[in-house]
Design a protein around this motif. Structure first.
Motif, PDB file in Angstrom:
ATOM      1  N   LYS C 190       0.840  -1.198   0.000  1.00  0.00           N
ATOM      2  CA  LYS C 190       0.000   0.000   0.000  1.00  0.00           C
ATOM      3  C   LYS C 190       0.880   1.255   0.000  1.00  0.00           C
ATOM      4  CE  LYS C 190      -3.787  -0.228   2.313  1.00  0.00           C
ATOM      5  NZ  LYS C 190      -4.738  -0.342   3.453  1.00  0.00           N
ATOM      6  N   ARG C 191       1.898   1.211   0.866  1.00  0.00           N
ATOM      7  CA  ARG C 191       2.793   2.359   0.973  1.00  0.00           C
ATOM      8  C   ARG C 191       3.462   2.672  -0.368  1.00  0.00           C
ATOM      9  NH1 ARG C 191       5.362   5.296   4.891  1.00  0.00           N
ATOM     10  NH2 ARG C 191       7.304   6.164   4.122  1.00  0.00           N
ATOM     11  N   GLU C 192       3.887   1.616  -1.043  1.00  0.00           N
ATOM     12  CA  GLU C 192       4.602   1.839  -2.295  1.00  0.00           C
ATOM     13  C   GLU C 192       3.675   2.374  -3.375  1.00  0.00           C
ATOM     14  OE1 GLU C 192       8.409  -0.325  -3.163  1.00  0.00           O
ATOM     15  OE2 GLU C 192       7.102  -1.188  -4.675  1.00  0.00           O
ATOM     16  N   SER C 193       2.413   1.944  -3.318  1.00  0.00           N
ATOM     17  CA  SER C 193       1.484   2.396  -4.352  1.00  0.00           C
ATOM     18  C   SER C 193       1.271   3.904  -4.265  1.00  0.00           C
ATOM     19  CB  SER C 193       0.150   1.665  -4.216  1.00  0.00           C
ATOM     20  OG  SER C 193      -0.534   2.115  -3.069  1.00  0.00           O
ATOM     21  N   PHE C 194       1.406   4.446  -3.040  1.00  0.00           N
ATOM     22  CA  PHE C 194       1.238   5.892  -2.890  1.00  0.00           C
ATOM     23  C   PHE C 194       2.449   6.658  -3.406  1.00  0.00           C
ATOM     24  CE2 PHE C 194      -1.543   4.949   1.015  1.00  0.00           C
ATOM     25  CZ  PHE C 194      -2.688   4.909   0.229  1.00  0.00           C
ATOM     26  N   GLU C 195       3.583   5.979  -3.447  1.00  0.00           N
ATOM     27  CA  GLU C 195       4.811   6.715  -3.710  1.00  0.00           C
ATOM     28  C   GLU C 195       4.930   7.201  -5.148  1.00  0.00           C
ATOM     29  OE1 GLU C 195       8.432   5.555  -1.953  1.00  0.00           O
ATOM     30  OE2 GLU C 195       7.455   6.051  -0.054  1.00  0.00           O
ATOM     31  N   GLY C 196       4.381   6.421  -6.063  1.00  0.00           N
ATOM     32  CA  GLY C 196       4.494   6.796  -7.470  1.00  0.00           C
ATOM     33  C   GLY C 196       3.876   8.163  -7.741  1.00  0.00           C
ATOM     34  N   GLU C 197       2.723   8.353  -7.190  1.00  0.00           N
ATOM     35  CA  GLU C 197       2.024   9.621  -7.394  1.00  0.00           C
ATOM     36  C   GLU C 197       2.809  10.794  -6.796  1.00  0.00           C
ATOM     37  OE1 GLU C 197      -2.365  11.503  -6.235  1.00  0.00           O
ATOM     38  OE2 GLU C 197      -1.834   9.429  -5.675  1.00  0.00           O
ATOM     39  N   LYS C 198       3.289  10.553  -5.570  1.00  0.00           N
ATOM     40  CA  LYS C 198       4.088  11.606  -4.918  1.00  0.00           C
ATOM     41  C   LYS C 198       5.320  11.939  -5.743  1.00  0.00           C
ATOM     42  CE  LYS C 198       3.142  10.257  -0.137  1.00  0.00           C
ATOM     43  NZ  LYS C 198       3.801   9.660   1.040  1.00  0.00           N
ATOM     44  N   ARG C 199       5.961  10.893  -6.245  1.00  0.00           N
ATOM     45  CA  ARG C 199       7.199  11.095  -6.988  1.00  0.00           C
ATOM     46  C   ARG C 199       6.945  11.951  -8.231  1.00  0.00           C
ATOM     47  NH1 ARG C 199       8.496   6.152  -7.225  1.00  0.00           N
ATOM     48  NH2 ARG C 199       9.717   6.079  -5.314  1.00  0.00           N
ATOM     49  N   ALA C 200       5.845  11.657  -8.881  1.00  0.00           N
ATOM     50  CA  ALA C 200       5.515  12.413 -10.086  1.00  0.00           C
ATOM     51  C   ALA C 200       5.308  13.892  -9.773  1.00  0.00           C
ATOM     52  CB  ALA C 200       4.261  11.829 -10.736  1.00  0.00           C
ATOM     53  N   LYS C 201       4.602  14.145  -8.685  1.00  0.00           N
ATOM     54  CA  LYS C 201       4.365  15.549  -8.312  1.00  0.00           C
ATOM     55  C   LYS C 201       5.678  16.257  -7.984  1.00  0.00           C
ATOM     56  CE  LYS C 201      -0.320  15.465  -6.385  1.00  0.00           C
ATOM     57  NZ  LYS C 201      -1.095  15.576  -5.136  1.00  0.00           N
ATOM     58  N   LEU C 202       6.493  15.591  -7.191  1.00  0.00           N
ATOM     59  CA  LEU C 202       7.757  16.214  -6.795  1.00  0.00           C
ATOM     60  C   LEU C 202       8.650  16.443  -8.009  1.00  0.00           C
ATOM     61  CD1 LEU C 202       8.409  14.077  -3.582  1.00  0.00           C
ATOM     62  CD2 LEU C 202       7.834  16.512  -3.632  1.00  0.00           C
ATOM     63  N   ALA C 203       8.626  15.479  -8.934  1.00  0.00           N
ATOM     64  CA  ALA C 203       9.437  15.621 -10.145  1.00  0.00           C
ATOM     65  C   ALA C 203       8.959  16.804 -10.983  1.00  0.00           C
ATOM     66  CB  ALA C 203       9.387  14.337 -10.966  1.00  0.00           C
ATOM     67  N   ALA C 204       7.667  17.105 -10.849  1.00  0.00           N
ATOM     68  CA  ALA C 204       7.106  18.236 -11.597  1.00  0.00           C
ATOM     69  C   ALA C 204       7.369  19.566 -10.898  1.00  0.00           C
ATOM     70  CB  ALA C 204       5.606  18.034 -11.785  1.00  0.00           C
ATOM     71  N   GLY C 205       8.027  19.516  -9.745  1.00  0.00           N
ATOM     72  CA  GLY C 205       8.393  20.754  -9.085  1.00  0.00           C
ATOM     73  C   GLY C 205       7.502  21.148  -7.919  1.00  0.00           C
ATOM     74  N   VAL C 206       6.461  20.334  -7.659  1.00  0.00           N
ATOM     75  CA  VAL C 206       5.641  20.619  -6.472  1.00  0.00           C
ATOM     76  C   VAL C 206       6.513  20.429  -5.244  1.00  0.00           C
ATOM     77  CG1 VAL C 206       3.627  19.881  -5.131  1.00  0.00           C
ATOM     78  CG2 VAL C 206       3.547  19.865  -7.646  1.00  0.00           C
ATOM     79  N   LEU C 207       6.397  21.311  -4.275  1.00  0.00           N
ATOM     80  CA  LEU C 207       7.207  21.204  -3.073  1.00  0.00           C
ATOM     81  C   LEU C 207       6.531  20.304  -2.048  1.00  0.00           C
ATOM     82  CD1 LEU C 207       8.315  24.900  -2.728  1.00  0.00           C
ATOM     83  CD2 LEU C 207       9.842  22.945  -3.029  1.00  0.00           C
ATOM     84  N   GLY C 208       7.336  19.575  -1.287  1.00  0.00           N
ATOM     85  CA  GLY C 208       6.814  18.803  -0.161  1.00  0.00           C
ATOM     86  C   GLY C 208       6.065  19.712   0.807  1.00  0.00           C
ATOM     87  N   LEU C 209       6.554  20.947   0.960  1.00  0.00           N
ATOM     88  CA  LEU C 209       5.890  21.923   1.825  1.00  0.00           C
ATOM     89  C   LEU C 209       4.410  22.037   1.505  1.00  0.00           C
ATOM     90  CD1 LEU C 209       8.433  24.881   1.918  1.00  0.00           C
ATOM     91  CD2 LEU C 209       7.858  23.307   3.778  1.00  0.00           C
TER      92      LEU C 209
END
Lengths: 227, 227, 227, 227, 227, 227
Positions: C190-209
């Motif tokens: 489950k944890r890993e399935s969430f990571e792909g989406e996060k990674r894509a956003k971060l790669a697009a420049g969205v900040l973790g903040l």
């Protein structure tokens, strides 16, 4: 371009009254009063039991296996100073012993904090010259390479500028920037004044859980009691 | 009074051309060009073979077991920066992994130098995001306590100010103060130009004893040859 | 009364399907899925690049300088097991080499995790027998003193019970209690399935903040931006 | 009276044929053939993957932060030698880099074993000059204090006399006294000849318990099997 | 699924009479009586000279840099308990000082054993509250993250279950499982009764070689006397 | 071929008068008198405050976790000897306690220097039997494997031959080769006689800079004073 080979003669020492006031508090209290910064790493230990220092920093940058700059530093010591010695690489040789201690003490130094080794530990204790060091090691050093005196140094992980206040006791060594000395001393005083009341409550059996009102945040964080 | 809880937004980065020039030299050469100062301790190692970094420092001060400030730092990254992370106490938790690396890389960061642990090392290598760290550790961290971004920090024994140039290769990590970047780059270039000639002589069998004219000072120091 | 001199033959191994599923995830992910517990200390490292293990633990308690129990353990290995070796005191001797590896491999072992030293590292790599250890050391051992096999041991700071799942990769070594294997595997998935989406956003420049909505809690904690 | 400041020119090197023969065996095998003595401590590691050395020792005693004696040693190198460098105190400075490697290689040296730090590691690998060291560190050294060349030294816990055979591979570093070189080489050969048969048996599933006839002594020692 | 965030209230403490009896023996004797198991690693040292503890364990699992759980643990202390604190990762912050000691002492605790740092060491000595720790460090901690109380923990390499007997003196720290307390105390008593006679013989000049009848097995092992 | 399994009975001890004379000087002075060589590493520390040893070495080579050879060594002790124990690999088990101390003391031993662990420290202090060790550890050892007695050993980085003089005090441990004992004692005496005068000058405020005539060489090296 290098920061080696320099001796700065005129340094701005922390206010004397603030230094004396800081000397009334323990290292843990001062570090808390600063917002939990300024500590050296815990491998720095007193070389004899009961050693305690509070004074203004004369800084020295040593080369491994070489204590030439300690002699240069001696001339820069004023009454109330603490010599803070760093090294350009990790080295536990005995950079300091009873002869240098005699000289430092004659100049008014209150002690030595050194990220390296020292020797003649029994004699240092007899002289009442407190030293905090990384190691005790009989290994002698040479006098061949320049370092510096009174530049900013990193000693056991902490930045020390000449003139900063250095306080050392059994709990460790803390560095208070000269400009903050009075404010930190005041904050330490305030902090300590609160502790007596807390101690009395805790001694009477009151739990920190209640005194600090922790039960609600612990429950909110998900703490579960089981039998 | 504390230096915690601060983010400095405007920092003066070293001159871009000087940074690029420094990037052409090895860490050992740069450190020599600075007069043998500026190195981090040798426990800082690349997390994968071939990692190499040169850029301007965005500094972070972390709390043990807590990587909240890494997210705050991400926003301060500009293209060409290197994040340099220190910690208020020694801690090898895995403060950094592939998600933060993705974010840092998207912001233009050239790498990370951290006095702590990192994880997802295989993924970091696949991404080509170079990291130099004290440890590799899968241990996750929380986001609960403030540190600071872009204050002066001590990372692995070296003082790093925001904007300083940080160069890392297989031999270690060196910090060049921003104001000295050009001068150090020039000195490194000069130093390297001398090395080719020396190398050729040594390869031809000339001894350093003769090339550096050491025989006389060695004799003066008392060196004795026996059979 | 002592826990030494015992070999437990029948152990309850984690469910095979759960073990296989755990094998698809990295150590960092599994450790997070367990609530950030279960890791060995970070000094445990693969002896060759690319080593990776997932299997059920056969545990061994060794005596310093003595590998007698490794031979006793060999007989208890079933296909899919990982041998986890602890020692009654800190010792980096080479308890394990290519002959034992040949025997373990013949019995179906998937690798070794040892809080001590190993040798014949080149041969281990050629054989494809993955080992995670505290040290590499050619020092041979004797066969004179009893330890135990398949008792609970502490290996590099982690409790390991026989039958637990042990996963090791470049980020470290994690231990999953047998009874939790399926639940942890599911949580890791489950944890890993969430990571792909996060990674894509971060790669697009969205900040973790912003992605993690940290700006408000940071401000509440007192973070100050200065220029 | 001191052992410092001495260069011994005529040393008795181990027999060349014995050295070549020792070069065919691994460090673990040689150490076993010697009766499990002669190893350096396991912190000595190759600075690049695949490094391997076998040759006769030219010894150097260095001072911390000072590599003057390395230049003196260069002149004493003959084809087939390995330079073994010890230091009068623990120090991880970079005593050795590509220029000295060029000189040593030109003199016929087969590698360096140093209880300290080295630098220019990428260049050392390109040159194919194998080095085993305690650390990799860019930190430069000075040339100011005498040590010695070709005296008995302690390197990483092992006594090394000039002329001894030094063998280093991924499993560590072993020192074979010159007078024992042939006997140890023969014993190593015999030992290795036995291993093939054992390996075949173990690969076929025979247990060490049976092959080494351990069941009876284990029972006599009190080992208990439980279910 | 995680073992974090749990407080177990009802624990089974070792029999009080057995605990008192164990308190009469030294750590070395108890460890021998258990068959040479149960010791913590030797880095655990008393923070002041003469500290000694014997009691039943209340266990705490801390997070790095966070002592919240110490306050939760305080409520679980009964007279005669020893708090045993482990941490989810290696951390030497000062988790414990005189205020917590006051609270623990008021609850009847006999001391603290902590795989981390403590502070206010002078005050702890004045209070007569014995502490064995990995480090002394003035560094303060926060109260933000859940750990657990009274779960099984690994402290300095030893498994400690709540209710186990913990004995600490100048030679180290030993853990006796609650169920074995009486048997170990009896075995320790028996062991000690034998020692007086042995000591008298040795003091009279009898050799261990003869007293323990070692000459024959030494000869059998191949020991050779030369002149 | 191995150096294991040997006991040398007749060793040449340093001249008794020279040993007694060396006993009047501190370790730092003796090490300087030898030309700054001969020291053990600084991790060797007295197990109780005030411990001090001077005597002739009976050497022992131990195996990890095994103290069999200590009993063999006991028989070789003569009045005035110091037992110096090394180990074939790093191990901190408690090789030595009050029973062996009783035996050694009965044989006339003046103390023990051991590159490993010891226990029963309180009892050792009560007996007045001084011990310098790497660790204090309650962990017991077995008696199963041969080492040697009175061969050359490496103890904490120093070569010790049987009969050498070993001096230990709070500053560390130094080894004086038997053949040099008288010359070193004389040099130490001379060195110490110079110190009184220097100490008086320094106490009167004379700077080392002037007393040692350092100002000129410092200037020549490029030292710059700035304000």
């Amino acid at each position: 371009m290098s920061t080696l080979g320099i001796v700065k003669r005129n340094i701005v020492r922390a206010d004397a009254a603030a230094v004396e006031k800081l000397g009334r508090f323990g290292v843990a209290t001062i570090h808390e009063a600063m917002g939990r910064v300024g500590l050296m790493k815990p491998y720095m230990r007193p070389v004899y039991r009961g050693a305690r220092i509070c004074g203004t920093a004369v800084t020295v940058l040593l080369q491994p296996g070489d204590n030439w700059m300690m002699h240069v530093a001696a001339e820069q010591i004023q009454a109330g100073d603490v010599v803070v010695a760093a090294c350009t690489s990790e080295n536990e040789d005995g950079f300091f012993g009873d002869l240098l201690a005699t000289s430092f003490q004659a100049r008014g130094a209150r002690g030595l904090v050194i990220d390296g080794g020292v020797r003649d530990v029994d004699e240092l204790e007899r002289m009442g010259f407190p030293v905090f060091s990384k190691a005790i090691h009989a290994k002698g050093t040479i006098k061949a390479t320049l370092g510096s005196v009174n530049i900013a140094v990193v000693c056991a992980g902490a930045i020390v500028n000449p003139g900063d206040v250095v306080v050392a006791d059994v709990d460790g060594v803390v560095v208070v920037p000269a400009a903050l000395a009075q404010a930190v001393a005041d904050a330490a005083e305030k902090r300590e004044s609160f502790e007596g009341e807390k101690r009395a409550k805790l001694a009477a059996g009151v739990l920190g859980l209640d005194m600090y009102k922790m039960r609600e945040p612990l429950a909110a964080a998900g703490l579960k009691y089981i039998d």
